[in-house]
Write a protein that holds these residues in place. Structure first.
Motif, PDB file in Angstrom:
ATOM      1  N   UNK A  45     -36.007  80.156 108.996  1.00  0.00           N
ATOM      2  CA  UNK A  45     -37.313  80.767 108.729  1.00  0.00           C
ATOM      3  C   UNK A  45     -37.843  80.313 107.374  1.00  0.00           C
ATOM      4  N   UNK A  46     -39.001  79.662 107.388  1.00  0.00           N
ATOM      5  CA  UNK A  46     -39.732  79.356 106.164  1.00  0.00           C
ATOM      6  C   UNK A  46     -40.856  80.380 106.039  1.00  0.00           C
ATOM      7  N   UNK A  47     -40.908  81.108 104.942  1.00  0.00           N
ATOM      8  CA  UNK A  47     -41.818  82.260 104.865  1.00  0.00           C
ATOM      9  C   UNK A  47     -43.303  81.907 104.904  1.00  0.00           C
ATOM     10  N   UNK A  48     -44.034  82.817 105.542  1.00  0.00           N
ATOM     11  CA  UNK A  48     -45.497  82.848 105.564  1.00  0.00           C
ATOM     12  C   UNK A  48     -46.159  81.608 106.154  1.00  0.00           C
ATOM     13  N   UNK A  49     -45.436  80.893 106.992  1.00  0.00           N
ATOM     14  CA  UNK A  49     -46.029  79.826 107.782  1.00  0.00           C
ATOM     15  C   UNK A  49     -46.082  80.312 109.226  1.00  0.00           C
ATOM     16  N   UNK A  50     -47.283  80.438 109.805  1.00  0.00           N
ATOM     17  CA  UNK A  50     -47.410  81.045 111.139  1.00  0.00           C
ATOM     18  C   UNK A  50     -46.498  80.431 112.201  1.00  0.00           C
ATOM     19  N   UNK A  51     -46.323  79.126 112.182  1.00  0.00           N
ATOM     20  CA  UNK A  51     -45.483  78.482 113.192  1.00  0.00           C
ATOM     21  C   UNK A  51     -44.030  78.915 113.091  1.00  0.00           C
ATOM     22  N   UNK A  52     -43.602  79.347 111.904  1.00  0.00           N
ATOM     23  CA  UNK A  52     -42.215  79.740 111.682  1.00  0.00           C
ATOM     24  C   UNK A  52     -41.865  81.076 112.331  1.00  0.00           C
ATOM     25  N   UNK A  53     -42.860  81.819 112.771  1.00  0.00           N
ATOM     26  CA  UNK A  53     -42.578  83.072 113.477  1.00  0.00           C
ATOM     27  C   UNK A  53     -41.776  82.818 114.752  1.00  0.00           C
ATOM     28  N   UNK A  54     -41.937  81.637 115.324  1.00  0.00           N
ATOM     29  CA  UNK A  54     -41.183  81.290 116.528  1.00  0.00           C
ATOM     30  C   UNK A  54     -39.696  81.092 116.242  1.00  0.00           C
ATOM     31  N   UNK A  55     -39.353  80.918 114.978  1.00  0.00           N
ATOM     32  CA  UNK A  55     -37.957  80.665 114.607  1.00  0.00           C
ATOM     33  C   UNK A  55     -37.200  81.931 114.240  1.00  0.00           C
ATOM     34  N   UNK A  56     -37.851  83.090 114.327  1.00  0.00           N
ATOM     35  CA  UNK A  56     -37.186  84.334 113.942  1.00  0.00           C
ATOM     36  C   UNK A  56     -35.934  84.580 114.777  1.00  0.00           C
ATOM     37  N   UNK A  57     -36.018  84.365 116.087  1.00  0.00           N
ATOM     38  CA  UNK A  57     -34.846  84.606 116.948  1.00  0.00           C
ATOM     39  C   UNK A  57     -33.787  83.525 116.786  1.00  0.00           C
ATOM     40  N   UNK A  58     -34.116  82.236 116.935  1.00  0.00           N
ATOM     41  CA  UNK A  58     -33.044  81.223 116.789  1.00  0.00           C
ATOM     42  C   UNK A  58     -32.385  81.222 115.419  1.00  0.00           C
ATOM     43  N   UNK A  59     -33.113  81.606 114.367  1.00  0.00           N
ATOM     44  CA  UNK A  59     -32.527  81.599 113.021  1.00  0.00           C
ATOM     45  C   UNK A  59     -31.327  82.525 112.917  1.00  0.00           C
ATOM     46  N   UNK A  60     -31.315  83.589 113.736  1.00  0.00           N
ATOM     47  CA  UNK A  60     -30.208  84.551 113.682  1.00  0.00           C
ATOM     48  C   UNK A  60     -28.929  84.003 114.306  1.00  0.00           C
ATOM     49  N   UNK A 115     -35.546  78.275 103.175  1.00  0.00           N
ATOM     50  CA  UNK A 115     -35.208  78.337 104.599  1.00  0.00           C
ATOM     51  C   UNK A 115     -34.082  79.346 104.755  1.00  0.00           C
ATOM     52  N   UNK A 116     -34.315  80.354 105.580  1.00  0.00           N
ATOM     53  CA  UNK A 116     -33.327  81.424 105.770  1.00  0.00           C
ATOM     54  C   UNK A 116     -32.814  81.393 107.198  1.00  0.00           C
ATOM     55  N   UNK A 117     -31.511  81.423 107.342  1.00  0.00           N
ATOM     56  CA  UNK A 117     -30.896  81.464 108.666  1.00  0.00           C
ATOM     57  C   UNK A 117     -29.525  82.112 108.554  1.00  0.00           C
ATOM     58  N   UNK A 118     -29.037  82.630 109.670  1.00  0.00           N
ATOM     59  CA  UNK A 118     -27.725  83.263 109.686  1.00  0.00           C
ATOM     60  C   UNK A 118     -27.746  84.614 110.370  1.00  0.00           C
ATOM     61  N   UNK A 119     -26.553  85.091 110.737  1.00  0.00           N
ATOM     62  CA  UNK A 119     -26.406  86.368 111.441  1.00  0.00           C
ATOM     63  C   UNK A 119     -26.203  87.538 110.490  1.00  0.00           C
ATOM     64  N   UNK A 120     -26.363  87.312 109.194  1.00  0.00           N
ATOM     65  CA  UNK A 120     -26.131  88.395 108.233  1.00  0.00           C
ATOM     66  C   UNK A 120     -27.067  89.571 108.477  1.00  0.00           C
ATOM     67  N   UNK A 121     -28.320  89.280 108.818  1.00  0.00           N
ATOM     68  CA  UNK A 121     -29.262  90.356 109.097  1.00  0.00           C
ATOM     69  C   UNK A 121     -28.809  91.220 110.251  1.00  0.00           C
ATOM     70  N   UNK A 122     -28.217  90.583 111.267  1.00  0.00           N
ATOM     71  CA  UNK A 122     -27.694  91.338 112.415  1.00  0.00           C
ATOM     72  C   UNK A 122     -26.499  92.180 111.993  1.00  0.00           C
TER      73      UNK A 122
END
Length: 202
Positions: A45-60, A115-122
């Motif tokens: 996830x790269x913040x505040x870029x509209x296209x990056x909203x699609x990456x919210x699920x795969x990033x986890x 760029x943020x990714x990982x299962x830590x949020x879960x």
């Protein structure tokens, strides 16, 4: 009694298989990421870029290296297994809520050009969910489970503080909030006792 034991055993096997499959998927994805020169990191996830909203699920489901993945593996396996014992559909709803809330929080508040990714949020979301679930559902056993989890994993709460610039405390904080919110959103309906009709003698 036998039926109850069988049902509990079946739930435990289903929860265990689900979490082992999930962990296996994470390790396979990290293997692919390593083999392709971190090509999958583009789905972070790269913040505040509209296209990056699609990456919210795969990033986890992606990580920034084997050490990152290893640090998430055990708590995700343990907390996920305990949460999944309460029912797979409820568990799926909780996890999806946590991923969305955590991801949106990162997208909105993370520093630019990161760029943020990982299962830590879960992990933080499941921790928050299990911590309050028993109180929300008013189930003594789940309250005890929450207290034990607080004792074992309570140090996780330090992860919501901005103490390390290389760690997404935003993902941790919003994941925790998502888990607590999910406990309320998907609480078990309370059973109502039907009034006993008055008896009449004739």
């Amino acid at each position: 009694m036998t039926g109850t034991r069988t049902g509990t055993s079946a739930r435990a096997m289903t929860a265990g298989a689900l979490m082992l499959g999930w962990i296996t998927l994470l390790w396979v994805l990290e293997g692919i990421d390593t083999a392709t020169g971190q090509a999958l990191d583009t789905y972070g996830i790269t913040p505040r870029e509209p296209a990056e909203l699609l990456d919210i699920v795969p990033a986890a489901f992606l990580h920034s290296g084997w050490d990152h993945l290893a640090s998430n593996t055990v708590p995700l396996l343990v907390l996920g297994f305990i949460a999944a014992l309460g029912g797979i559909r409820r568990f799926a709803a909780v996890v999806l809520t946590v991923i969305v809330v955590s991801g949106l929080g990162v997208w909105l508040t993370a520093p630019p050009h990161t760029v943020t990714l990982g299962a830590s949020g879960v992990v933080f979301g499941l921790f928050g969910y299990l911590l309050v679930r028993g109180f929300v559902d008013r189930r003594p056993l789940d309250i005890v489970v929450g207290v034990v989890i607080a004792a074992v994993y309570g140090s996780l709460l330090w992860g919501v503080l901005p103490t390390d610039s290389g760690i997404s405390w935003q993902g941790h904080l919003f994941g925790l909030a998502g888990g607590v919110g999910a406990a309320f959103a998907f609480r078990r309906p309370r059973r109502t006792t039907r009034p006993v009709p008055p008896a009449f003698t004739v």
